[in-house]
Motif scaffolding. Structure first.
Motif, PDB file in Angstrom:
ATOM      1  N   GLU A  60       0.843  -1.195   0.000  1.00  0.00           N
ATOM      2  CA  GLU A  60       0.000   0.000   0.000  1.00  0.00           C
ATOM      3  C   GLU A  60       0.873   1.238   0.000  1.00  0.00           C
ATOM      4  O   GLU A  60       2.082   1.173   0.261  1.00  0.00           O
ATOM      5  CB  GLU A  60      -0.901   0.009   1.245  1.00  0.00           C
ATOM      6  CG  GLU A  60      -0.091  -0.034   2.509  1.00  0.00           C
ATOM      7  CD  GLU A  60      -0.892  -0.543   3.685  1.00  0.00           C
ATOM      8  OE1 GLU A  60      -0.540  -0.187   4.808  1.00  0.00           O
ATOM      9  OE2 GLU A  60      -1.855  -1.291   3.469  1.00  0.00           O
ATOM     10  N   GLU A  71     -10.916   4.618   8.348  1.00  0.00           N
ATOM     11  CA  GLU A  71     -11.483   3.973   7.167  1.00  0.00           C
ATOM     12  C   GLU A  71     -11.485   4.914   5.969  1.00  0.00           C
ATOM     13  O   GLU A  71     -11.137   4.527   4.853  1.00  0.00           O
ATOM     14  CB  GLU A  71     -12.897   3.486   7.466  1.00  0.00           C
ATOM     15  CG  GLU A  71     -12.914   2.292   8.422  1.00  0.00           C
ATOM     16  CD  GLU A  71     -14.320   1.858   8.795  1.00  0.00           C
ATOM     17  OE1 GLU A  71     -15.272   2.524   8.337  1.00  0.00           O
ATOM     18  OE2 GLU A  71     -14.461   0.878   9.533  1.00  0.00           O
ATOM     19  N   GLU A  94      -7.956   5.335   4.665  1.00  0.00           N
ATOM     20  CA  GLU A  94      -7.299   4.058   4.377  1.00  0.00           C
ATOM     21  C   GLU A  94      -6.195   3.721   5.385  1.00  0.00           C
ATOM     22  O   GLU A  94      -5.416   2.786   5.175  1.00  0.00           O
ATOM     23  CB  GLU A  94      -6.757   4.003   2.942  1.00  0.00           C
ATOM     24  CG  GLU A  94      -7.863   4.102   1.901  1.00  0.00           C
ATOM     25  CD  GLU A  94      -7.398   3.758   0.506  1.00  0.00           C
ATOM     26  OE1 GLU A  94      -6.207   3.456   0.324  1.00  0.00           O
ATOM     27  OE2 GLU A  94      -8.235   3.807  -0.410  1.00  0.00           O
ATOM     28  N   VAL A 134      -6.086   0.023   7.037  1.00  0.00           N
ATOM     29  CA  VAL A 134      -5.354  -1.166   6.567  1.00  0.00           C
ATOM     30  C   VAL A 134      -4.084  -1.389   7.396  1.00  0.00           C
ATOM     31  O   VAL A 134      -3.910  -2.473   7.976  1.00  0.00           O
ATOM     32  CB  VAL A 134      -5.052  -1.071   5.062  1.00  0.00           C
ATOM     33  CG1 VAL A 134      -4.196  -2.254   4.623  1.00  0.00           C
ATOM     34  CG2 VAL A 134      -6.353  -1.036   4.262  1.00  0.00           C
ATOM     35  N   GLN A 166     -11.997  -2.768   3.819  1.00  0.00           N
ATOM     36  CA  GLN A 166     -10.828  -2.409   3.020  1.00  0.00           C
ATOM     37  C   GLN A 166      -9.729  -3.459   3.144  1.00  0.00           C
ATOM     38  O   GLN A 166      -9.090  -3.827   2.151  1.00  0.00           O
ATOM     39  CB  GLN A 166     -10.288  -1.054   3.452  1.00  0.00           C
ATOM     40  CG  GLN A 166     -11.154   0.118   3.035  1.00  0.00           C
ATOM     41  CD  GLN A 166     -10.518   1.438   3.399  1.00  0.00           C
ATOM     42  OE1 GLN A 166      -9.315   1.618   3.261  1.00  0.00           O
ATOM     43  NE2 GLN A 166     -11.306   2.377   3.873  1.00  0.00           N
ATOM     44  N   GLN A 167      -9.497  -3.928   4.367  1.00  0.00           N
ATOM     45  CA  GLN A 167      -8.496  -4.982   4.552  1.00  0.00           C
ATOM     46  C   GLN A 167      -8.874  -6.230   3.773  1.00  0.00           C
ATOM     47  O   GLN A 167      -8.057  -6.803   3.046  1.00  0.00           O
ATOM     48  CB  GLN A 167      -8.393  -5.361   6.029  1.00  0.00           C
ATOM     49  CG  GLN A 167      -7.557  -4.479   6.897  1.00  0.00           C
ATOM     50  CD  GLN A 167      -7.587  -5.009   8.320  1.00  0.00           C
ATOM     51  OE1 GLN A 167      -8.545  -4.772   9.062  1.00  0.00           O
ATOM     52  NE2 GLN A 167      -6.564  -5.746   8.702  1.00  0.00           N
ATOM     53  N   ARG A 179      -8.339  -6.380   0.000  1.00  0.00           N
ATOM     54  CA  ARG A 179      -6.983  -6.307  -0.548  1.00  0.00           C
ATOM     55  C   ARG A 179      -6.593  -7.638  -1.190  1.00  0.00           C
ATOM     56  O   ARG A 179      -6.816  -8.703  -0.615  1.00  0.00           O
ATOM     57  CB  ARG A 179      -5.974  -5.970   0.555  1.00  0.00           C
ATOM     58  CG  ARG A 179      -6.137  -4.576   1.131  1.00  0.00           C
ATOM     59  CD  ARG A 179      -5.563  -3.557   0.174  1.00  0.00           C
ATOM     60  NE  ARG A 179      -5.878  -2.203   0.582  1.00  0.00           N
ATOM     61  CZ  ARG A 179      -5.019  -1.205   0.563  1.00  0.00           C
ATOM     62  NH1 ARG A 179      -3.780  -1.424   0.170  1.00  0.00           N
ATOM     63  NH2 ARG A 179      -5.381   0.017   0.912  1.00  0.00           N
TER      64      ARG A 179
END
Length: 603
Positions: free
Chosen positions: A65, A404, A407, A410, A444-445, A448
């Motif tokens: 990321e 969140e 980002e 993550v 979001q995690q 991935r």
């Protein structure tokens, strides 16, 4: 430096755009080739660039990321800083992995010689668009050939307002949206600047409206991509029909469209114009034999009331759209206000402190026991994050939404997982034989591409047996793409990790999708548990019926069922009578720091 490849001029222009957006004097681009990262182009002072290596080990630029380091030495590690010669002292850095179909094809490094606490205020969306264009150019030949019919290969341009050099670049067809034919958000910037300059000269207003189609993903998922694309084309046509000759229409990302209303004022109200467009969108669309009804949520910003430049107007319209979506009221129009501006400033301040908190050791974990309802023995603990900012504890309800949106969730989520596993090993070493620790996983995690790989690395690093880790994934996260979720869950099961569906009952709660997902536990949401001992018969009866239905559904699929938020003995008795397997809540214990777990755990 390595000689440029055939795409060098287009890529170099895009790299200069990225440097301008980040306001960084140096920008370097590497392509990943086997075990080597090869520099293919750079922007900045020649003397500095000449002292940089043309080849670097690929592991030095391998990232999952984007890493933002406003001040090197304070926050995340920045191994890329060693690329720069000693006489250029790197003080701030942004490292961006360039991904194509889940694989890293390159890396972009932006650097400055002074600390950059303003990195958090950059136009992240525009920068992300440029990054995607660069990654697309670096895509291997086989992949680009597959897309050759869909996207013109002409060099892309952007952001003429940033510098005189960028202003001279012509716009190309490569910036048209492939589905609707409308200019994309990046291509709109130049005509927006022209419209803004005209409004300034004529002392008139201008409005930016971001339209997000409500629940568009359901049409795309249920009726197919071709129906979704055709609907987008018809929406684009209707927007063009409904707006004036001097107005601009473009395509944003996903389900979003951008409309620029010129000459606002003198009878042309921004909100009235927006409402007129919404009314037109409410008329049915006929797509491949389907009659589809569409609504949209809108965020609006105005010149000169809210901002004086294109970038800020787009950003403020996006903030207003976010507020409108948060209201969960379809068809809502939200106008940017001073109150929203203040909220954004507070959020920005909180985000900057949260970024520092991750590297400063201010984040910590508390643990809440989970209890077997029959034996009353601990079946595990759930790890819950806390933020100690100075002497104050910041509520997770305040900082997690910010994490969140930015980002940060993550890297924070990865830290929580690793620290929880390490703490389990410490407990086991001290004779506290807890069966498992559960960790919340954000959408979001989970989305991935390398999420399963991250879990595997955490387990290897902590040496925790996989069966002692349970991941809690929300129902809505799994429903975004059930097929992909099922595949990922199967990989986690192969690792030996357990998975629970968190907040079950608040989303789809469907037997058909649960049958497809290899999960182990259903967690009944606390909103149902709290009414199990309600005074009113209606609320209690509904809670009992829903809890019984969820428990029966789980057991029919061979899953355990856990109820969270248990606070009273009456709730506990009701759950036992309904056949629930495990419970957690204040009735047994509030979340406590790790040392307290050792004291409370029954030996």
């Amino acid at each position: 430096m390595v000689p440029p490849d055939p795409m060098s001029e287009a890529v170099a222009k895009r790299l200069r755009v990225a440097a301008a957006l980040a306001r960084c004097p140096l920008a370097v681009l590497y392509r990943v080739e086997a075990q080597t990262g090869k520099m293919i182009c750079a922007h900045g002072e020649e003397a500095v660039l000449a002292g940089m290596p043309s080849d670097v080990p690929s592991w030095r630029i391998a990232r999952e990321e984007t890493t933002v380091v406003p001040v090197i030495g304070r926050g995340p590690a920045a191994p890329e800083s060693v690329f720069f010669p000693p006489d250029f002292r790197v003080a701030a850095l942004i490292s961006v992995p360039l991904m194509s179909e889940g694989t890293q094809v390159g890396a972009m490094v932006l650097a400055d010689s002074v600390p950059r606490d303003d990195f958090g205020s950059l136009d992240a969306e525009a920068l992300a668009t440029v990054v995607a264009m660069i990654a697309d150019a670096l895509r291997p030949p086989k992949a680009t050939a597959a897309n050759a019919r869909m996207r013109p290969a002409t060099p892309a341009t952007a952001l003429p307002q940033m510098t005189e050099e960028l202003a001279a670049w012509p716009l190309s067809a490569g910036n048209h949206d492939a589905v609707t034919g409308l200019p994309d958000r990046l291509m709109l910037i130049q005509p927006m600047q022209v419209a803004l300059d005209r409004a300034r000269r004529k002392d008139r207003g201008l409005a930016v409206a971001l339209f997000a189609l409500d629940r568009f993903h359901r049409i795309d998922d249920w009726l197919g991509r071709s129906v979704g694309d055709e609907l987008l084309r018809q929406v684009a046509e209707r927007l063009l029909e409904t707006t004036g000759e001097s107005d601009l229409v473009g395509r944003g990302s996903g389900d979003e469209f951008v409309v620029i209303f010129s000459d606002v004022g003198g009878g042309r109200s921004a909100l009235a114009l927006t409402d007129r467009v919404l009314s037109a969108l409410r008329e049915p669309f006929h797509v491949q034999g389907y009659e589809l009804s569409v609504s949209a949520t809108v965020g609006v910003s105005r010149y000169p009331d809210h901002a004086q430049d294109v970038s800020a107007l787009l950003r403020y319209a996006g903030i207003a759209l976010h507020r409108a979506k948060a209201a969960r009221q379809r068809g809502r129009i939200e106008l940017f206000t001073d109150e929203l501006r203040e909220a954004v400033e507070r959020r920005g301040d909180l985000e900057r402190h949260l970024r520092r908190a991750l590297g400063a050791g201010e984040l910590l974990l508390h643990y809440q026991p989970k209890v077997d309802i029959r034996t009353r023995k601990w079946s595990g603990v759930e790890a819950l994050i806390r933020w100690k900012r100075g002497d104050q504890l910041v509520s997770p309800g305040v900082f997690l939404p910010v994490a969140e949106e930015s980002e940060l969730i993550v890297p924070i989520g990865t830290w929580v997982m690793l620290e929880s596993c390490r703490q389990m090993r410490r407990w086991h070493g001290a004779g506290v034989d807890l069966p498992s620790v559960s960790v919340n996983v954000s959408a979001q995690q989970f989305s991935r591409p390398d999420f399963v790989g991250t879990v595997a690395r955490v387990l290897k690093s902590s040496t925790l047996p996989p069966g002692a880790l349970e991941l809690e994934v929300t129902e809505t996260s799994l429903m975004d793409d059930v097929g992909a979720a099922a595949e990922k869950l199967s990989e986690l099961r192969h690792l030996g990790v357990r998975v629970s569906v968190d907040d079950f009952g608040t989303g789809y709660s469907s037997l058909s999708y649960l049958q497809r997902l290899p999960v182990d536990v259903l967690k009944i949401d606390r909103s149902f548990v709290k009414d199990l001992d309600a005074e009113g018969d209606g609320a209690r009866s509904s809670a009992v019926a829903l809890t019984e239905a969820i428990t029966g559904l789980g057991h029919s699929l061979g899953l355990k069922v856990l109820a969270e938020g248990v606070e009273t003995e009456a709730q506990l008795d009701a759950l036992a009578a309904l056949g629930c397997d495990e419970v957690q809540g204040y009735y047994f214990s509030r979340p406590v720091p790790a040392p307290n777990v050792s004291e409370l755990f029954p030996r």
